[in-house]
Design a protein around this motif. Sequence first.
Motif, PDB file in Angstrom:
ATOM      1  N   HIS A  16       0.835  -1.204   0.000  1.00 34.51           N
ATOM      2  CA  HIS A  16       0.000   0.000   0.000  1.00 34.51           C
ATOM      3  C   HIS A  16       0.872   1.257   0.000  1.00 34.51           C
ATOM      4  CE1 HIS A  16      -3.743   2.135   1.926  1.00 34.51           C
ATOM      5  NE2 HIS A  16      -3.444   2.586   0.729  1.00 34.51           N
ATOM      6  N   ALA A  17       1.879   1.269   0.861  1.00 34.77           N
ATOM      7  CA  ALA A  17       2.772   2.437   0.933  1.00 34.77           C
ATOM      8  C   ALA A  17       3.532   2.618  -0.372  1.00 34.77           C
ATOM      9  CB  ALA A  17       3.737   2.269   2.101  1.00 34.77           C
TER      10      ALA A  17
ATOM     11  N   LEU B  47       2.636   5.505  -7.519  1.00 32.56           N
ATOM     12  CA  LEU B  47       1.515   5.916  -8.370  1.00 32.56           C
ATOM     13  C   LEU B  47       0.896   7.240  -7.951  1.00 32.56           C
ATOM     14  CD1 LEU B  47      -0.331   2.484  -8.764  1.00 32.56           C
ATOM     15  CD2 LEU B  47       1.486   3.459 -10.187  1.00 32.56           C
ATOM     16  N   GLY B  48       0.969   7.591  -6.663  1.00 34.23           N
ATOM     17  CA  GLY B  48       0.407   8.857  -6.208  1.00 34.23           C
ATOM     18  C   GLY B  48      -0.468   8.689  -4.978  1.00 34.23           C
ATOM     19  N   PRO B  49      -0.707   9.786  -4.243  1.00 36.93           N
ATOM     20  CA  PRO B  49      -1.471   9.711  -2.989  1.00 36.93           C
ATOM     21  C   PRO B  49      -2.953   9.406  -3.167  1.00 36.93           C
ATOM     22  CG  PRO B  49      -0.998  11.993  -3.562  1.00 36.93           C
ATOM     23  CD  PRO B  49      -0.228  11.148  -4.525  1.00 36.93           C
ATOM     24  N   HIS B  50      -3.440   9.401  -4.434  1.00 37.36           N
ATOM     25  CA  HIS B  50      -4.845   9.055  -4.656  1.00 37.36           C
ATOM     26  C   HIS B  50      -5.114   7.579  -4.403  1.00 37.36           C
ATOM     27  CE1 HIS B  50      -2.827   7.914  -8.404  1.00 37.36           C
ATOM     28  NE2 HIS B  50      -3.802   7.018  -8.542  1.00 37.36           N
ATOM     29  N   VAL B  51      -4.059   6.772  -4.363  1.00 35.66           N
ATOM     30  CA  VAL B  51      -4.225   5.331  -4.154  1.00 35.66           C
ATOM     31  C   VAL B  51      -4.775   5.068  -2.755  1.00 35.66           C
ATOM     32  CG1 VAL B  51      -2.986   3.154  -3.840  1.00 35.66           C
ATOM     33  CG2 VAL B  51      -2.476   4.613  -5.805  1.00 35.66           C
ATOM     34  N   THR B  52      -5.876   4.329  -2.720  1.00 30.70           N
ATOM     35  CA  THR B  52      -6.494   3.954  -1.455  1.00 30.70           C
ATOM     36  C   THR B  52      -6.905   2.496  -1.522  1.00 30.70           C
ATOM     37  OG1 THR B  52      -7.554   6.122  -1.607  1.00 30.70           O
ATOM     38  CG2 THR B  52      -8.093   4.784   0.285  1.00 30.70           C
ATOM     39  N   GLN B  53      -6.785   1.799  -0.398  1.00 29.89           N
ATOM     40  CA  GLN B  53      -7.184   0.395  -0.371  1.00 29.89           C
ATOM     41  C   GLN B  53      -8.683   0.265  -0.585  1.00 29.89           C
ATOM     42  OE1 GLN B  53      -5.767  -1.828   2.966  1.00 29.89           O
ATOM     43  NE2 GLN B  53      -7.225  -3.494   2.692  1.00 29.89           N
TER      44      GLN B  53
ATOM     45  N   ASP C  59      -6.702  -4.746  -3.616  1.00 27.44           N
ATOM     46  CA  ASP C  59      -7.446  -3.900  -4.554  1.00 27.44           C
ATOM     47  C   ASP C  59      -7.253  -2.440  -4.155  1.00 27.44           C
ATOM     48  OD1 ASP C  59      -8.323  -6.284  -5.562  1.00 27.44           O
ATOM     49  OD2 ASP C  59     -10.338  -6.155  -4.734  1.00 27.44           O
ATOM     50  N   PHE C  60      -7.086  -1.575  -5.145  1.00 28.97           N
ATOM     51  CA  PHE C  60      -6.782  -0.183  -4.833  1.00 28.97           C
ATOM     52  C   PHE C  60      -7.329   0.735  -5.920  1.00 28.97           C
ATOM     53  CE2 PHE C  60      -3.410  -2.068  -7.270  1.00 28.97           C
ATOM     54  CZ  PHE C  60      -3.018  -1.107  -8.195  1.00 28.97           C
ATOM     55  N   SER C  61      -7.529   1.991  -5.555  1.00 28.64           N
ATOM     56  CA  SER C  61      -8.070   2.976  -6.489  1.00 28.64           C
ATOM     57  C   SER C  61      -6.979   3.474  -7.424  1.00 28.64           C
ATOM     58  CB  SER C  61      -8.666   4.152  -5.706  1.00 28.64           C
ATOM     59  OG  SER C  61      -7.697   4.673  -4.814  1.00 28.64           O
ATOM     60  N   HIS C  62      -7.195   3.290  -8.713  1.00 26.75           N
ATOM     61  CA  HIS C  62      -6.263   3.770  -9.740  1.00 26.75           C
ATOM     62  C   HIS C  62      -6.973   3.625 -11.075  1.00 26.75           C
ATOM     63  CE1 HIS C  62      -2.418   5.109 -11.200  1.00 26.75           C
ATOM     64  NE2 HIS C  62      -2.220   4.030 -11.931  1.00 26.75           N
ATOM     65  N   ASN C  63      -6.862   4.616 -11.936  1.00 30.93           N
ATOM     66  CA  ASN C  63      -7.701   4.635 -13.124  1.00 30.93           C
ATOM     67  C   ASN C  63      -7.030   4.147 -14.405  1.00 30.93           C
ATOM     68  OD1 ASN C  63     -10.379   5.694 -12.330  1.00 30.93           O
ATOM     69  ND2 ASN C  63      -9.173   7.395 -11.553  1.00 30.93           N
ATOM     70  N   LYS C  64      -5.892   3.510 -14.281  1.00 33.82           N
ATOM     71  CA  LYS C  64      -5.260   2.920 -15.459  1.00 33.82           C
ATOM     72  C   LYS C  64      -4.388   1.761 -15.011  1.00 33.82           C
ATOM     73  CE  LYS C  64      -1.830   6.644 -15.305  1.00 33.82           C
ATOM     74  NZ  LYS C  64      -1.241   7.770 -16.054  1.00 33.82           N
ATOM     75  N   SER C  65      -3.996   0.921 -15.969  1.00 34.78           N
ATOM     76  CA  SER C  65      -3.193  -0.239 -15.614  1.00 34.78           C
ATOM     77  C   SER C  65      -1.822   0.211 -15.114  1.00 34.78           C
ATOM     78  CB  SER C  65      -3.032  -1.170 -16.823  1.00 34.78           C
ATOM     79  OG  SER C  65      -2.397  -0.480 -17.886  1.00 34.78           O
ATOM     80  N   VAL C  66      -1.243  -0.607 -14.258  1.00 33.27           N
ATOM     81  CA  VAL C  66       0.091  -0.316 -13.726  1.00 33.27           C
ATOM     82  C   VAL C  66       1.114  -0.866 -14.713  1.00 33.27           C
ATOM     83  CG1 VAL C  66       1.618  -0.580 -11.739  1.00 33.27           C
ATOM     84  CG2 VAL C  66      -0.856  -0.550 -11.407  1.00 33.27           C
ATOM     85  N   THR C  67       2.035  -0.022 -15.147  1.00 35.33           N
ATOM     86  CA  THR C  67       3.009  -0.431 -16.165  1.00 35.33           C
ATOM     87  C   THR C  67       4.037  -1.383 -15.578  1.00 35.33           C
ATOM     88  OG1 THR C  67       4.543   1.392 -15.716  1.00 35.33           O
ATOM     89  CG2 THR C  67       2.738   1.824 -17.259  1.00 35.33           C
ATOM     90  N   ALA C  68       4.754  -2.055 -16.475  1.00 33.50           N
ATOM     91  CA  ALA C  68       5.800  -2.973 -16.033  1.00 33.50           C
ATOM     92  C   ALA C  68       6.879  -2.229 -15.247  1.00 33.50           C
ATOM     93  CB  ALA C  68       6.419  -3.671 -17.251  1.00 33.50           C
TER      94      ALA C  68
ATOM     95  N   ILE D 152       7.657  -0.733  -7.616  1.00 38.60           N
ATOM     96  CA  ILE D 152       6.909  -1.100  -6.403  1.00 38.60           C
ATOM     97  C   ILE D 152       7.566  -2.298  -5.723  1.00 38.60           C
ATOM     98  CG2 ILE D 152       4.711  -2.055  -5.594  1.00 38.60           C
ATOM     99  CD1 ILE D 152       3.447  -0.382  -7.973  1.00 38.60           C
ATOM    100  N   GLU D 153       7.897  -3.318  -6.492  1.00 38.85           N
ATOM    101  CA  GLU D 153       8.569  -4.493  -5.937  1.00 38.85           C
ATOM    102  C   GLU D 153       9.893  -4.115  -5.292  1.00 38.85           C
ATOM    103  OE1 GLU D 153       9.149  -7.495  -8.851  1.00 38.85           O
ATOM    104  OE2 GLU D 153       7.208  -8.442  -8.504  1.00 38.85           O
TER     105      GLU D 153
END
Length: 884
Positions: free
Chosen positions: A572-573, A579-585, A598-607, A613-614
């Motif tokens: 989550h962090a 991706l940005g502070p708009h991300v929420t669980q 599951d989290f709020s984001h309006n497009k796919s996460v790129t490679a 993130i990893e």
Amino acid sequence: MASLRDIRATFLDYFASHDHEVVQSAPLVPQDDPTLLFVNAGMVPFKNVFTGKEKRAIPRATSSQKCVRAGGKHNDLDNVGYTARHHTFFEMLGNFSFGDYFKERAISHAWELVTKEFALPKDKLLVTVFSEDDEARALWRKIAGLPDEKIIGISTSDNFWSMGDTGPCGPCSEIFFDHGEDIPGGPPGSPDEDGDRFIEIWNLVFMQFEQIDADTRIDLPKPSIDTGMGLERIAAILQGKHNNYDVDLFANLIHAGEDVLGVKAQGDALASHRVIADHLRSTCFMMADGVSPSNEGRGYVLRRIMRRAMRHAHLLGATEPVMWKLVPALKAEMGDAYPELGRAQALLEDTLKVEEERFQRTLGRGLSLLEEATEGLGEGGVLPGETAFKLYDTYGFPLDLTQDALRAKGMTVDEAGFDKAMDKQRADARASKFSSGDAAPEAVWFGVRDTAGATQFLGYDGTEGEGRLAAIVSGGAEAGSLADGETAELVFDRTPFYGESGGQCGDTGVILFENGAVFRVEDTQKRAGDLHAHIGVLEKGAIKAGDTARLSVDAPRRVSTKANHSATHLLHAALRDVLGPHVTQKGSYVGPDRLRFDFSHNKSVTAEEIAAIEAQVNAVIRQNVAVSTREMSPDAAIEAGALALFGEKYGDKVRVLTMGRALADADTAYSVELCGGTHVDRTGDIALFKIVSESAVSSGVRRIEAMTGEGARRYVDEQIGFGRAAADALKVTPADLAARVTSLMEERKKLERQLAEAKKQLAMGGGSGAAPAGPEEIAGTKFIGRVVEGVGGKDLRGLIDEAKASMGSGVAAFIGVNEGKAALAVGVTDDLTGQFSAVELVRAGAGAVGGKGGGGRADFAQAGGPDGANAAAGLDAIRTALAG
């Protein structure tokens, strides 16, 4: 002039000074009532208290409760913007007595508050009572000194409240404000009561009976009080306004809308500005409480309110998204009372912007279709329900938005036709809405909770513990004992078993009783809020309530689950950082084998983003720092920077989990969240984190699945093994595998193009391999017709174009046969479209191969059929149709 926030504070402070517990507003999504989409009244969060299923330590409460009425029985949506007092979102002020004080003190509090604290003139007030409630009438005379003509008896259900066909019920007493003789309307109970002169400001419910059945009503042993005062209504009166939309909060929101849209709120634009201001509140509070736009359930209600507001913004000239720009104005007005608006601000703005962009792409086409559909209808015309459904299904126009658009033209919609088309969606929504999932009735668990008390959880400190069997629930009811081989849910006074909650799955394990009985725990669930129910089967012996036992959790399974749960916090962090502070669980699952987030984001996460993130999560894992937990109040935790889940129900005390050091600032924690789950002792215990998939869940919600520890290591080994096997098969090194696969793909595409060209040449030659055959002539019209084997429908268009070009003027028909099925295409040169329609010709051929219909334009059309063996007959049917 008292502001709306001052009025709210005055109400709550008054009752706090009279020994009422000030209770924060519950989330809009009901926590314990699957029969409601949204909380729609102030008493909803206390429903189980009134019915006796739940007990409160303090017998008095007061609140300002967030409410939404925009669906089902309580649906105010159609009226919003066109009337003075309808809203989709409103605040309900209330004071509640749970078997403590009753009518006399409730009336005394109400009269003192409105006449002294709010200083309303007594001569402007009148009250109603239930016609049979002589006690309330006498109390109003005694306490308020009101004459009989200002205490109006009402015999209808308007002044008798009930929770349903059965259950608690009782008479009501309503307080009305008289706006004066210059406003049309009569007092309640009169023929002119629907006018605007007399406005109800407060309803006092005297809950004193229980309805057993249609003919039986008994006295409650402990009568209770439930009141409701609409904050917007009382604010309008105290601010000298007759319209709720003129109070300070709405005036400021509308002014912000004027600035953003550049259109004054006057004339025809006034209603649109009011719609936008009202809907801004409801949509933002829904999202802040965990609802996301979708096409079903709560998400559908949210989206249709959004789109109604967005259409009104369009009517005011908006050509780009504007709703998101108004979120700061809403936060400024209500963020102090509802801090969730500030915590969710980035999410609210991002979601509104994306939804409005999506809606604007379809708005123009939808409105054009509506114009076409109503072109022949005059005032009073009715739009077919099928057309309204098409607007909904294809262009995202909810029914009420279509009705709203037609209202200005004096037209309506055939709702019955629309409802018929929507049957499946409504059936699905109902099935979802009323799903409960509890193995035993809710009342059983609240009964157990009353007698046994809350379960003390020992699992933070270990996986074993001693406990006394407090209750056995089997077959949907409480039982005194359990025999060998029977299944049940066991409740102990203490347990190390974690009950499923917060996304973490329930523990499994074994319970050994002192008498030698063995109970196998297959799952552990939370019941009635804080009971841990151990679900399983008694494998040996017999047990009864009161027996003591040794409870042992499956320790290796718990260790893996803890690692996955802790990893979700780090994930989550990392998501918020990358991706940005708009991300929420928006939801999670934590089990021993994997985690899902599951989290709020309006497009796919790129490679590249997944890799970042990893990398962050694994960097914090390698820090191997201690994980700390501490208990504090929810407000204090949030003020300290802890992330809370929007819409989650928290108790008086919460556990605050702190993990890792920020990668850019070692003095700052990497992750701080509220969580009651079990977690690793040090970040290094997670060992390894690996994302295995990323996908869409719904509009604006993405999902990541991942593994940790040994599961992640095995997954990585497996992926490396796949790569090595593929490299060996292609006789290259693993490092050269990607380049080799790319080369093979390009080679394949080249061969596919060559094959398609060969098929085309073969088809134009009539299948013989000889020179292309010339067109035949039918009734003076050139015609090329071919049956081609192994050619798919998507390749027929090229054949048609080539045949038309070779003829200059004429008709071409090709039927491709693949795996026994037929695909038909017909083309007509432009000069002949006035004589022949490709659509009619292709439909003639489709009938011969078992197909129905066909579609396209006059110059080109396609169809299909299941009977490829009759392809030649299909061509003959086209020839016949061409000959007339």
